[in-house]
Design a protein around this motif. Structure first.
Motif, PDB file in Angstrom:
ATOM      1  N   TRP A 214       0.831  -1.207   0.000  1.00  0.00           N
ATOM      2  CA  TRP A 214       0.000   0.000   0.000  1.00  0.00           C
ATOM      3  C   TRP A 214       0.866   1.258   0.000  1.00  0.00           C
ATOM      4  CZ3 TRP A 214      -4.655  -1.094  -1.396  1.00  0.00           C
ATOM      5  CH2 TRP A 214      -5.209  -2.340  -1.078  1.00  0.00           C
ATOM      6  N   ASP A 215       0.535   2.171  -0.905  1.00  0.00           N
ATOM      7  CA  ASP A 215       1.249   3.446  -0.982  1.00  0.00           C
ATOM      8  C   ASP A 215       0.616   4.490  -0.077  1.00  0.00           C
ATOM      9  OD1 ASP A 215       3.169   2.797  -3.174  1.00  0.00           O
ATOM     10  OD2 ASP A 215       1.313   2.470  -4.279  1.00  0.00           O
ATOM     11  N   ILE A 216      -0.723   4.455   0.013  1.00  0.00           N
ATOM     12  CA  ILE A 216      -1.471   5.414   0.834  1.00  0.00           C
ATOM     13  C   ILE A 216      -2.530   4.655   1.616  1.00  0.00           C
ATOM     14  CG2 ILE A 216      -2.849   7.532   0.839  1.00  0.00           C
ATOM     15  CD1 ILE A 216      -1.755   8.141  -1.942  1.00  0.00           C
ATOM     16  N   ILE A 217      -2.665   4.982   2.895  1.00  0.00           N
ATOM     17  CA  ILE A 217      -3.730   4.413   3.732  1.00  0.00           C
ATOM     18  C   ILE A 217      -4.442   5.572   4.411  1.00  0.00           C
ATOM     19  CG2 ILE A 217      -4.301   2.887   5.659  1.00  0.00           C
ATOM     20  CD1 ILE A 217      -1.730   1.350   5.113  1.00  0.00           C
ATOM     21  N   LEU A 218      -5.756   5.588   4.285  1.00  0.00           N
ATOM     22  CA  LEU A 218      -6.575   6.635   4.910  1.00  0.00           C
ATOM     23  C   LEU A 218      -7.457   6.002   5.981  1.00  0.00           C
ATOM     24  CD1 LEU A 218      -7.938   9.422   5.199  1.00  0.00           C
ATOM     25  CD2 LEU A 218      -9.392   8.808   3.234  1.00  0.00           C
ATOM     26  N   ILE A 219      -7.360   6.536   7.210  1.00  0.00           N
ATOM     27  CA  ILE A 219      -8.208   6.072   8.309  1.00  0.00           C
ATOM     28  C   ILE A 219      -9.342   7.085   8.475  1.00  0.00           C
ATOM     29  CG2 ILE A 219      -8.272   5.277  10.700  1.00  0.00           C
ATOM     30  CD1 ILE A 219      -6.226   3.794   9.003  1.00  0.00           C
ATOM     31  N   ASP A 220     -10.520   6.735   7.964  1.00  0.00           N
ATOM     32  CA  ASP A 220     -11.697   7.589   8.094  1.00  0.00           C
ATOM     33  C   ASP A 220     -12.886   6.751   8.569  1.00  0.00           C
ATOM     34  OD1 ASP A 220     -13.010   9.988   8.066  1.00  0.00           O
ATOM     35  OD2 ASP A 220     -13.486   9.946   5.926  1.00  0.00           O
ATOM     36  N   GLY A 221     -12.598   5.672   9.224  1.00  0.00           N
ATOM     37  CA  GLY A 221     -13.606   4.768   9.741  1.00  0.00           C
ATOM     38  C   GLY A 221     -12.913   3.698  10.567  1.00  0.00           C
ATOM     39  N   PRO A 222     -13.690   3.006  11.413  1.00  0.00           N
ATOM     40  CA  PRO A 222     -15.142   3.099  11.608  1.00  0.00           C
ATOM     41  C   PRO A 222     -15.552   4.396  12.307  1.00  0.00           C
ATOM     42  CG  PRO A 222     -14.189   1.602  13.204  1.00  0.00           C
ATOM     43  CD  PRO A 222     -13.079   1.976  12.283  1.00  0.00           C
ATOM     44  N   ARG A 223     -16.811   4.447  12.709  1.00  0.00           N
ATOM     45  CA  ARG A 223     -17.378   5.716  13.195  1.00  0.00           C
ATOM     46  C   ARG A 223     -16.585   6.315  14.358  1.00  0.00           C
ATOM     47  NH1 ARG A 223     -23.024   3.272  14.411  1.00  0.00           N
ATOM     48  NH2 ARG A 223     -21.691   1.423  14.522  1.00  0.00           N
ATOM     49  N   GLY A 224     -16.583   5.656  15.495  1.00  0.00           N
ATOM     50  CA  GLY A 224     -15.739   6.065  16.612  1.00  0.00           C
ATOM     51  C   GLY A 224     -16.098   7.355  17.304  1.00  0.00           C
ATOM     52  N   TYR A 225     -17.362   7.823  17.236  1.00  0.00           N
ATOM     53  CA  TYR A 225     -17.675   9.111  17.845  1.00  0.00           C
ATOM     54  C   TYR A 225     -18.537   8.990  19.098  1.00  0.00           C
ATOM     55  CZ  TYR A 225     -21.944   8.551  15.004  1.00  0.00           C
ATOM     56  OH  TYR A 225     -23.087   8.071  14.419  1.00  0.00           O
ATOM     57  N   PHE A 226     -18.752   7.782  19.642  1.00  0.00           N
ATOM     58  CA  PHE A 226     -19.401   7.632  20.943  1.00  0.00           C
ATOM     59  C   PHE A 226     -18.871   6.347  21.587  1.00  0.00           C
ATOM     60  CE2 PHE A 226     -22.170   5.722  17.783  1.00  0.00           C
ATOM     61  CZ  PHE A 226     -22.592   4.525  18.350  1.00  0.00           C
ATOM     62  N   PRO A 227     -18.958   6.218  22.895  1.00  0.00           N
ATOM     63  CA  PRO A 227     -18.274   5.135  23.602  1.00  0.00           C
ATOM     64  C   PRO A 227     -18.591   3.727  23.101  1.00  0.00           C
ATOM     65  CG  PRO A 227     -19.046   6.761  25.171  1.00  0.00           C
ATOM     66  CD  PRO A 227     -19.599   7.162  23.837  1.00  0.00           C
ATOM     67  N   ALA A 228     -19.819   3.453  22.715  1.00  0.00           N
ATOM     68  CA  ALA A 228     -20.187   2.101  22.289  1.00  0.00           C
ATOM     69  C   ALA A 228     -19.906   1.843  20.810  1.00  0.00           C
ATOM     70  CB  ALA A 228     -21.675   1.846  22.581  1.00  0.00           C
ATOM     71  N   ALA A 229     -19.451   2.854  20.094  1.00  0.00           N
ATOM     72  CA  ALA A 229     -19.191   2.706  18.654  1.00  0.00           C
ATOM     73  C   ALA A 229     -17.870   1.976  18.428  1.00  0.00           C
ATOM     74  CB  ALA A 229     -19.140   4.075  17.988  1.00  0.00           C
ATOM     75  N   PRO A 230     -17.740   1.312  17.291  1.00  0.00           N
ATOM     76  CA  PRO A 230     -16.439   0.699  16.962  1.00  0.00           C
ATOM     77  C   PRO A 230     -15.359   1.773  16.891  1.00  0.00           C
ATOM     78  CG  PRO A 230     -18.167  -0.108  15.493  1.00  0.00           C
ATOM     79  CD  PRO A 230     -18.751   1.036  16.265  1.00  0.00           C
ATOM     80  N   GLY A 231     -14.243   1.521  17.544  1.00  0.00           N
ATOM     81  CA  GLY A 231     -13.163   2.503  17.561  1.00  0.00           C
ATOM     82  C   GLY A 231     -12.173   2.270  16.432  1.00  0.00           C
ATOM     83  N   ARG A 232     -11.323   3.259  16.205  1.00  0.00           N
ATOM     84  CA  ARG A 232     -10.333   3.185  15.126  1.00  0.00           C
ATOM     85  C   ARG A 232      -8.971   2.669  15.603  1.00  0.00           C
ATOM     86  NH1 ARG A 232     -11.811   8.886  11.915  1.00  0.00           N
ATOM     87  NH2 ARG A 232     -14.003   8.319  11.539  1.00  0.00           N
ATOM     88  N   MET A 233      -8.930   2.124  16.808  1.00  0.00           N
ATOM     89  CA  MET A 233      -7.658   1.601  17.322  1.00  0.00           C
ATOM     90  C   MET A 233      -7.117   0.520  16.398  1.00  0.00           C
ATOM     91  SD  MET A 233     -10.200   2.174  19.733  1.00  0.00           S
ATOM     92  CE  MET A 233     -10.705   0.674  20.546  1.00  0.00           C
ATOM     93  N   THR A 234      -7.985  -0.411  15.988  1.00  0.00           N
ATOM     94  CA  THR A 234      -7.526  -1.535  15.166  1.00  0.00           C
ATOM     95  C   THR A 234      -7.125  -1.071  13.766  1.00  0.00           C
ATOM     96  OG1 THR A 234      -9.835  -2.014  14.573  1.00  0.00           O
ATOM     97  CG2 THR A 234      -8.887  -3.244  16.415  1.00  0.00           C
ATOM     98  N   ALA A 235      -7.847  -0.094  13.226  1.00  0.00           N
ATOM     99  CA  ALA A 235      -7.509   0.402  11.887  1.00  0.00           C
ATOM    100  C   ALA A 235      -6.140   1.079  11.892  1.00  0.00           C
ATOM    101  CB  ALA A 235      -8.585   1.368  11.395  1.00  0.00           C
TER     102      ALA A 235
END
Length: 312
Positions: A214-235
């Motif tokens: 991969w030349d470029i990776i963009l992290i714009d998900g998952p949602r991650g904007y409230f405590p129960a939402a999937p977070g972007r830690m794994t991404a």
């Protein structure tokens, strides 16, 4: 007086129609006719092949010309027009600002075709990324199987996959504690993610995704904007490992993290992408350039570890 004996000589070829001599003559004519026909057929075929070969030699290779046209980058005016119209009304909720779009598009423009672009999250800009990366490979990964299926239905040429993000925003600090315990084992910066047992690793994507440089990776998900939402830690962790474990291609990977002002995005970017690799910040977009490394270089993602205050 007796007369002498008379001999009558019969000539079958004269007295019998269709005699042997006529048959020989007829066969001889047919043979010559067949020979002439074969000669003309051979001459015509040889001439046709010669002309065709000469034409191929004199004309440009159409397949090569078509391939060259296909491999050409997106014309600059088209590139700029797409970027311009995508920037209109950039204050709408969830959309990137004009400055953020230009930061990513500038790297896309410089990327040597074909460019490999991995995007976490389906957003308003999804079609823009696929278009700007003309002749490159753009892969979209999203938490919603519904959104992925709708995207593929409307735009069948886009490559998209859904993935289960099992971690939540509220689990940030326990997950970081797990990483620190396992950073010399399952959570190493150089590894094959497909077989990883690290809780921060995404290992259920299609197998071939892990082999792409991969030349470029963009992290714009998952949602991650409230405590129960999937977070972007794994991404973010996965992006850091993909960049360091890169096979082939250029040595560096551009990693963009959107909404980097949020706690999860900031802490994980510092830990797995490194402040030393931060080259630019445009509003809420962080731009990191991460170099690949070998397993022999150690178990730290960053040469200068970041010490954060931890919540209980």
């Amino acid at each position: 007086m007796k007369t002498g004996a008379k001999f009558i000589v019969l000539h079958p070829s004269i007295h019998k129609p269709g005699g042997g001599g006529a048959l020989v003559v007829a066969l001889s004519h047919r043979t010559w006719l067949l020979v002439l026909l074969l000669f003309f057929a051979f001459t015509f075929g040889f001439t046709l092949i010669t002309i065709r070969d000469a034409t191929r030699t004199s004309r440009p290779n159409r397949s090569a010309t078509a391939k060259a046209a296909t491999d050409a980058p997106l014309p600059r005016p088209v590139f700029d027009a797409l970027l311009h119209y995508a920037s209109i009304n950039d204050t709408a909720s969830g959309r990137m600002s004009s400055a953020e779009l230009k930061s990513i598009s500038a790297v896309l423009r410089r990327c040597a075709a074909p460019c490999n672009f991995l995007v976490f999250g389906i957003a308003h800009e999804t079609l823009l990324w696929n278009s700007l990366n003309y002749n490159g490979r753009t892969v979209i990964v999203d938490e919603s199987s519904y959104l992925v299926s709708k995207l593929e239905e409307k735009h069948p040429r886009i490559e998209a996959y859904d993935v289960q993000f099992t971690t939540k925003v509220s689990e940030l600090h326990p997950l970081m504690a797990h990483y620190r315990l396992q950073k010399k084992n399952e959570c190493r910066p150089v590894q094959n993610l497909l077989f990883s047992d690290c809780k921060l690793a995404i290992n259920d994507l299609p197998n071939h995704i892990y082999d792409v440089p991969w030349d470029i990776i963009l992290i714009d998900g998952p949602r991650g904007y409230f405590p129960a939402a999937p977070g972007r830690m794994t991404a973010i962790f996965t992006a850091g490992v993909l960049a360091r474990s890169k096979r082939g291609g250029v040595d560096k990977t551009h990693v963009f993290v959107h909404e980097i002002e949020r706690e999860v995005e900031k802490l994980c970017s510092d830990e797995f992408l490194c402040r030393d690799n931060l080259v630019e910040t445009k509003e809420n977009l962080g731009h990191f350039v991460v170099s690949k490394m070998t397993a022999a270089r150690g178990f730290e993602f960053c040469p200068t570890p970041i010490h954060h205050s931890h919540r209980n």
